[in-house]
Design an enzyme around this catalytic site. Structure first.
Site, PDB file in Angstrom:
ATOM      1  N   GLY A  26       0.960  55.800  71.641  1.00  0.00           N
ATOM      2  CA  GLY A  26       1.430  54.444  71.383  1.00  0.00           C
ATOM      3  C   GLY A  26       2.786  54.215  72.036  1.00  0.00           C
ATOM      4  O   GLY A  26       3.498  55.154  72.391  1.00  0.00           O
ATOM      5  N   CYS A  27       3.122  52.950  72.193  1.00  0.00           N
ATOM      6  CA  CYS A  27       4.373  52.603  72.890  1.00  0.00           C
ATOM      7  C   CYS A  27       5.587  53.035  72.090  1.00  0.00           C
ATOM      8  O   CYS A  27       6.454  53.766  72.590  1.00  0.00           O
ATOM      9  CB  CYS A  27       4.408  51.112  73.199  1.00  0.00           C
ATOM     10  SG  CYS A  27       4.075  50.038  71.783  1.00  0.00           S
ATOM     11  N   TYR A  28       5.675  52.604  70.825  1.00  0.00           N
ATOM     12  CA  TYR A  28       6.811  53.004  69.996  1.00  0.00           C
ATOM     13  C   TYR A  28       6.866  54.527  69.848  1.00  0.00           C
ATOM     14  O   TYR A  28       7.946  55.113  69.948  1.00  0.00           O
ATOM     15  CB  TYR A  28       6.717  52.356  68.612  1.00  0.00           C
ATOM     16  CG  TYR A  28       7.051  50.887  68.545  1.00  0.00           C
ATOM     17  CD1 TYR A  28       8.278  50.400  68.998  1.00  0.00           C
ATOM     18  CD2 TYR A  28       6.173  49.981  67.959  1.00  0.00           C
ATOM     19  CE1 TYR A  28       8.600  49.041  68.890  1.00  0.00           C
ATOM     20  CE2 TYR A  28       6.490  48.629  67.839  1.00  0.00           C
ATOM     21  CZ  TYR A  28       7.699  48.166  68.309  1.00  0.00           C
ATOM     22  OH  TYR A  28       8.023  46.833  68.176  1.00  0.00           O
TER      23      TYR A  28
END
Lengths: 354, 354, 354, 354
Positions: A157-159
């Site tokens: 995921g990005c975060y």
């Protein structure tokens, strides 16, 4: 040229993958699927790709058999739940035709190792537990060797990408105590390309807002899972995201109490050493801080360490491009690795600034 | 009509004061000063004020005697150091002519009660200690009665306004422990109107960055001074600002460990009670979160409380317009109060959204 | 206090009307309707209006009888077609109960005097031709006297407001020839608040694009109708809009060949004279040009005239806030006039800059 | 690897050149000069280039002898006037050391063939008339063969690139009459990186404004010079620029009366034919319109033709990235050509969208 498929071309991660593959020297997009846009050419959906070969690829309906037969590699850019179902079908079809197949899943479906944790946070059962076991978490700075051998890669995921890369060396080296706050800020492309009032221009522009704070965001267990592996013990984070009026970019400001009396210089040395073989992590010189524009359109994760002496805290600031490093360019890097290509093939463009 | 002077009309706080006073029913701007723009009309400097009476006010050089003789009230919108010197002169001139004079200082010069603390953070000695003693901290939600009687008002800093209002009820009521992190984000008007590369459009737009983090920002002692008064004991905060690509707005995300097992509902009740007589603090219903657009151009401070049960923390999110509530509209509110006018006179316009 | 209804509160024009009426000294919003949001309070839909009396108004379903009985004035902020039907019903219900009723229609339904022209451009027949005859075009700078006596006001379109005010004096005085190009640029609030991919933040931000150029935009006949009245002869314009990555603001750059050898100074004098009694048109001094920020949140239309001597053209640049002057604040001004209130009542706030 | 120098690294065109050369496969930046930043590494000035080899190049003072001796190619990214003087010196020094040298000048100094016209618009005499004669106008879509043989290339202006490419086929083929209006809109990077109040974030963001309209902008003679060559007769344009709140991008909306009764389809065919060998001009299908985001970070010029039948005008809309196609990437393309490299070497990245 390896042949790639892209399931779910209409979102921003699909768009970014198309953009990257338009000029990739070794991977060619031959199949792109979408229910709504089936029949259109990619250049009609994304006029900026006109005149590239990829522009004339005709978008089709999802057909597992067709995809499995023709593609060496498939990117899944569809919602969680849908991704795991497709993965199951695609491997089944590939097996039928005696073909090897690499899958890079950009959804959350194969990121959480523990199906019970997945089910708790995503509110659906995991339908492919056997695939889940095979999946490798695609954070190539940490898991490069595993990724090279993997068939199924759970693209981070990005975060989590920005959070884990920021915290890993500190936890691995016992520099901080287990009381971690991640104040995360993301550009709006992270909210997806679905038509909704909340992400209209006039609702986001010249505005800033928190959302899903206080332990509600689904990236929490993904971050904690990897930090557990870094620390060798259970880690809890207070993860709190905010929405930025920018297209691309995540900047995390991470707070943790220092475990001992250690200087900024020593911590900087630890980080530099830890990432010495990671070409796409840039540990900034002390005194410099990351900015989202400095990583825009690139695979870099920029990290700075700052010590707040008054309150005895370590502040880690980390920045990525959420669409590139946080999704599609990381997926392309993982594709490179699992196909035996150089990590940076086709994705070494310098950040676009301004 | 009260007659007001504005020393330093060329910055964003000066601009905003001119905008507010353009339509104020009881205060008329009669004098505006600026070294660089002397001789121009306000409407030539700020074309958006053309056709208002204020537009034809001619900007002049600073002249303490002239200002003290003609004005009932003077706003100081000049840098720290300069402000205290002017304050000294203006009061001296007013005394000479036997005139009472109200001063609202938008700089930091009279905010920090302890001259030694001021000197440590601002790197200059305080030249007006006797005025410092008289000065009242202009946070009218807390100090309304003192402000009504004051001659010299230290208008609060932008970050401190949002931070103190966010934390006051929790500290006053012992809800949190003394380990406070303020992750602050401000619009770019907070960086001033001076020509500099760092705040050019192309350096800020589509970007996000931290700055002065780790205990370096000068608003730290101002925040800690007021929180000490709230808590009745010394409070340390890790204050960490970031620059937002928006014109106006501050949003603070504040983290503190809960002192006891207390529910979000109970905390919300404490906040609601504390601010029941504060018309410009809006304690949001549980589940709602502040956004900078919801306070744009207004005097409101919006506050939400959120409990992170997993990590036992209280999250306080507070939002203001840094130019309005964080500077010039708060100054106008303080002017209203010390002149005996209703708090909201001339400054009750609804937030501008979008 | 006059009682006002607002049919269609969920769009940006409805939102802006609510914002304006929140602090209007003589008009109180008592009824607001919306199919989707019925049952909610206005402050739940628009949190920035919390703590204003208007915030606690409960949104209801449209009920013509109820509205006609209780309201002195109703704003129609619904799509064309729907507006004319409602107008018919509301007048019928008002008549039944022997009540006088003022209607301000923000849609296009009563702007085009000729039903055939309306039908050609809007692709629906006009169902209320008798009301169409009664309707007054609500450009108060030109039609103030008619508006004061009107029951039904067709509130002008946003682009037409800026276009007509920019061209009127030149055509009225025969300064230009009939070969007019309007290159128009509008902020994104003009595209409405409907969920759609094309106006998502990431599709608009850091972008600029033309749309509906080449004679396709429906504001063309509205502009030509009024310019015909100015010129006393048929006028054709090439009207070409573009989408700006800003919330509010229209700036038109208008090109026309000079009809004779006339200086910029003479043209400027004509404009100044023409608008000498129009407090909300600001004819800028020669050499100054309008900017959208200078009219943000206000009722002003700023106009500059520039002569291109090399090509013998008059360039007229005009700027308004599309939501305020181009829609809801103009509607409020028209409401003021037809209720016998001063034009500027409640809507004289200075432009919000920055 | 060819060795390149860059005189003037601190502006946005210098920054963009550094970004492009960071990953160029055949050209290496070995020298970069700047008076203010001399002694710094490029990665300290531009942190986004950290970890690229170019990042460790140390910026030096301008030294003509050193540059001429070591570089095969030099980019001049300095103001007009300075550029021509440097060009003179550099060729003199190169001649002394018997070395051939290619110069790409990004200023206006060698664009205008007629020194009298140059002097009229730029208010300085031309000091290098003999070099001016040798210089080739670097619009490679038109002058590719000349550029391949050139030593000195006058890199086109940003507005002229988009204007000339948009108008060339129409004028070449007699489709339009000589009454041309160019309504041009540019991103703010076109205004340079100099510290000035007018381009601060808060002066540009959420704003739109015209500037230098009515025949005052210096790009006018450059456009007219090339259009003369296209049309075979003198052409006058009314060129009118506007400032967009975006980083990169120019969009021109060009208006001209049709010379004859010709359909959009026929005009489209003319354009398609004209640019059939121009890989970086994309003539859009009828009905599609250019957007600045679709060319962001790329060498493309997107062009659409639209016929306004009501007013018998041709509307040409053309879009480029002002920093890339309008300056530095066009310079790199010209460098490629004059060094005998493929046009697209190192500069074929797909547009960055969003």
């Amino acid at each position: 040229m390896y042949k790639a498929g892209l399931i779910g071309v209409t979102g921003y991660t699909g768009m970014e993958l198309a953009r990257i593959l338009a000029v990739h020297p070794h991977i060619e997009l031959t199949h792109a699927t979408s229910r709504q846009e089936s029949g259109k050419k990619i250049e009609d959906l994304y006029p900026f790709l006109r005149s590239y070969k990829i522009g004339s690829v005709v978008i089709s309906d999802y057909n597992a058999e067709e995809l499995a037969r023709h593609c060496d590699l498939i990117f899944l850019a569809v919602p969680h739940g849908t991704a795991m179902a497709s993965a199951g079908e695609l491997y089944a079809k590939a097996k039928e035709s005696g073909k090897s197949l690499k899958l890079i899943d950009l959804s959350a479906d194969f990121r959480i190792k523990d199906p019970a944790v997945f089910e708790k946070w995503y509110q659906i059962p995991h339908s492919q537990p056997q695939l889940l076991q095979k999946a490798v978490y695609g954070l190539f700075d940490i898991y490069e060797e595993e990724i090279k051998k993997a068939d199924l890669i759970a693209n981070p995921g990005c975060y989590p990408t920005a959070s884990i890369l920021g915290l890993y060396p500190a936890l691995k080296n016992g520099i901080i105590r287990n009381d971690i706050i991640i104040d995360a800020k993301s550009g709006t492309s992270g909210a997806g390309r679905k038509a909704q009032t909340a992400t209209l221009f006039c609702e986001v522009h010249d505005n800033f807002r928190p959302y899903s704070i206080g332990g509600k965001h689904r990236h929490t267990p993904e971050i904690e899972q990897e930090l557990y592996l870094a620390a060798g013990k259970e880690i809890f984070v207070s993860f709190n995201p905010h929405l930025l009026p920018i297209d691309r970019g995540i900047l995390n400001t991470i707070y943790a109490p220092l475990a001992a009396d250690i200087s900024a210089e020593e911590i900087h040395a630890v980080y530099t050493e830890f990432y010495k073989n990671a070409p796409f992590v840039r540990v900034l010189p002390l005194g410099q801080l990351p900015e989202t524009r400095y990583v825009r359109g690139s695979l870099f994760c920029d990290i700075a360490v700052t010590v707040d002496k008054r309150t005895k805290k370590l502040l880690i600031t980390s920045a990525i491009d959420n669409l590139a490093r946080g999704a599609s360019m990381q997926a392309a890097a993982n594709a490179n690795l699992c196909l035996g290509l150089p990590l940076a093939a086709g994705i070494n463009a310098a950040p676009v600034c301004p």
